[in-house]
Design an enzyme around this catalytic site. Structure first.
Site, PDB file in Angstrom:
ATOM      1  N   LYS A   1       0.841  -1.203   0.000  1.00  0.00           N
ATOM      2  CA  LYS A   1       0.000   0.000   0.000  1.00  0.00           C
ATOM      3  C   LYS A   1       0.877   1.255   0.000  1.00  0.00           C
ATOM      4  O   LYS A   1       0.608   2.215  -0.715  1.00  0.00           O
ATOM      5  CB  LYS A   1      -0.959  -0.027   1.207  1.00  0.00           C
TER       6      LYS A   1
ATOM      7  N   GLN B   1      -4.918  -1.775   9.524  1.00  0.00           N
ATOM      8  CA  GLN B   1      -4.798  -3.118   8.962  1.00  0.00           C
ATOM      9  C   GLN B   1      -5.312  -4.165   9.954  1.00  0.00           C
ATOM     10  O   GLN B   1      -4.970  -4.124  11.135  1.00  0.00           O
ATOM     11  CB  GLN B   1      -3.325  -3.382   8.599  1.00  0.00           C
TER      12      GLN B   1
ATOM     13  N   ASP C   1     -11.408   1.779   3.561  1.00  0.00           N
ATOM     14  CA  ASP C   1     -11.609   0.330   3.549  1.00  0.00           C
ATOM     15  C   ASP C   1     -13.087  -0.025   3.344  1.00  0.00           C
ATOM     16  O   ASP C   1     -13.420  -1.149   3.019  1.00  0.00           O
ATOM     17  CB  ASP C   1     -11.182  -0.264   4.902  1.00  0.00           C
TER      18      ASP C   1
HETATM   19  N1  GUN Z   1      -6.932  -7.510   6.292  1.00  0.00           N
HETATM   20  C1  GUN Z   1      -7.206  -8.289   5.230  1.00  0.00           C
HETATM   21  N2  GUN Z   1      -7.726  -7.542   4.239  1.00  0.00           N
HETATM   22  C2  GUN Z   1      -7.783  -6.285   4.686  1.00  0.00           C
HETATM   23  C3  GUN Z   1      -8.221  -5.066   4.119  1.00  0.00           C
HETATM   24  O1  GUN Z   1      -8.695  -4.979   2.985  1.00  0.00           O
HETATM   25  N3  GUN Z   1      -8.104  -3.967   4.910  1.00  0.00           N
HETATM   26  C4  GUN Z   1      -7.609  -4.018   6.153  1.00  0.00           C
HETATM   27  N4  GUN Z   1      -7.555  -2.902   6.857  1.00  0.00           N
HETATM   28  N5  GUN Z   1      -7.204  -5.126   6.715  1.00  0.00           N
HETATM   29  C5  GUN Z   1      -7.286  -6.257   5.974  1.00  0.00           C
END
Ligand code: GUN
Length: 278
Positions: free
Chosen positions: A50, A94, A117
């Protein structure tokens, strides 16, 4: 007949390049912050990707890597700071979080306007109600883009979503429904999964079980989207048994190089939309 491979890596790159071109014209740049608590190996990889995507596109980017011992109060204080920070148009925490931190509390603390998200109930509620919003759930939105890339119209198709998670299965169901698919959601208690998957013109597999969906379960010519990110001996493997499925499907995503890169491209799109207040 062998399926056409859907090249998620390339499709994601095209999206990132479009965003980059748009951002190059801006004097003030969209800002994304990512918060990682602890050292989950998969999460570290995702967060690094990211950060890299932000740099490539030209976003303002912050990554907050916090120790495993961070308290819930400390994390909520950081979220509050990011909610107030005008440089930050979107941010995410995350998942998964360490056990001592309440995930629901964390999701609720994020300003819905910055929730790139699409995890906050305000945003999932909009999705559920079919209210147009600039923020869409990243992985499900990526799946829809990949399906659309085949040129096959979604309207009237029978779609089967395998998995009912809040991050993928449920929101993917909503997006498919919005695109006029007839959607069946299967999960661990589903009776005769094979028979249900066999009906599907579109299969979205998101359960986290290596090779659960095999070629004999696929309707000839179907579009197969594999969201699985299982690690087998350090190698990323999907929920679909690729070798048998590709002999029957019309289109199929590989793992890696299918859905994964699209999740990040959609996150970048959400951040741009949050900046533009779309
Ligand atoms: N953990 C697994 N997929 C994701 C996601 O798309 N966003 C976040 N914040 N955590 C995750």
């Amino acid at each position: 007949m062998t399926a056409q491979i859907i090249d998620g890596k390339k499709i994601a790159q095209n999206i990132r390049e479009q965003i980059k071109t748009e951002v190059a014209k801006m004097s003030v740049k969209p800002g994304l912050a990512v918060v990682l608590v602890g050292a989950d190996p998969a999460s570290q990889v995702y967060v690094n990707s990211k950060e890299k995507a932000c740099q490539e596109i030209g976003f303002y980017s912050e990554v907050h890597r916090l120790p495993e011992t961070t308290t819930e109060v400390e994390l909520l204080a950081l979220i509050d700071k990011l909610n107030q920070d005008p440089k930050i148009n979107g941010f995410l925490v995350q998942l998964p979080l360490p056990e001592h931190i309440n995930e629901e509390k964390v999701i609720l603390a994020v300003d819905p306007a910055k929730d790139v998200d699409c995890f906050h109930p305000v945003n999932t509620g909009k999705l559920f109600n079919g209210i147009a919003a600039g923020i869409l759930p990243c992985t499900p939105a990526g799946c829809i883009e990949l399906i659309k890339s085949t040129g096959v119209a979604l309207s009237e198709k029978d779609a089967v979503v395998v998995g009912r998670s809040n991050i993928v299965g449920k929101p993917a169901t909503m997006l498919l429904l919005q695109n006029n698919c007839t959607v069946t959601v299967c999960h661990s208690r589903t009776k005769d999964l094979a028979a249900k998957v066999r009906q599907a013109d579109i299969v979205v597999a998101a359960v986290g079980k290596v090779g659960l969906i095999t070629g004999d379960m696929i309707k000839p010519g179907a579009i197969v989207i594999d969201v699985g990110t299982n690690r087998v001996n350090g190698k990323l493997t999907g929920d679909v048994d690729f070798n048998s499925a590709k002999e029957i499907a019309g289109f199929i995503t590989p793992v890696p190089g299918g859905v994964g890169p699209m999740t990040i491209a959609m996150l970048m799109q959400n951040t741009l939309n949050a900046f533009l207040k779309k």
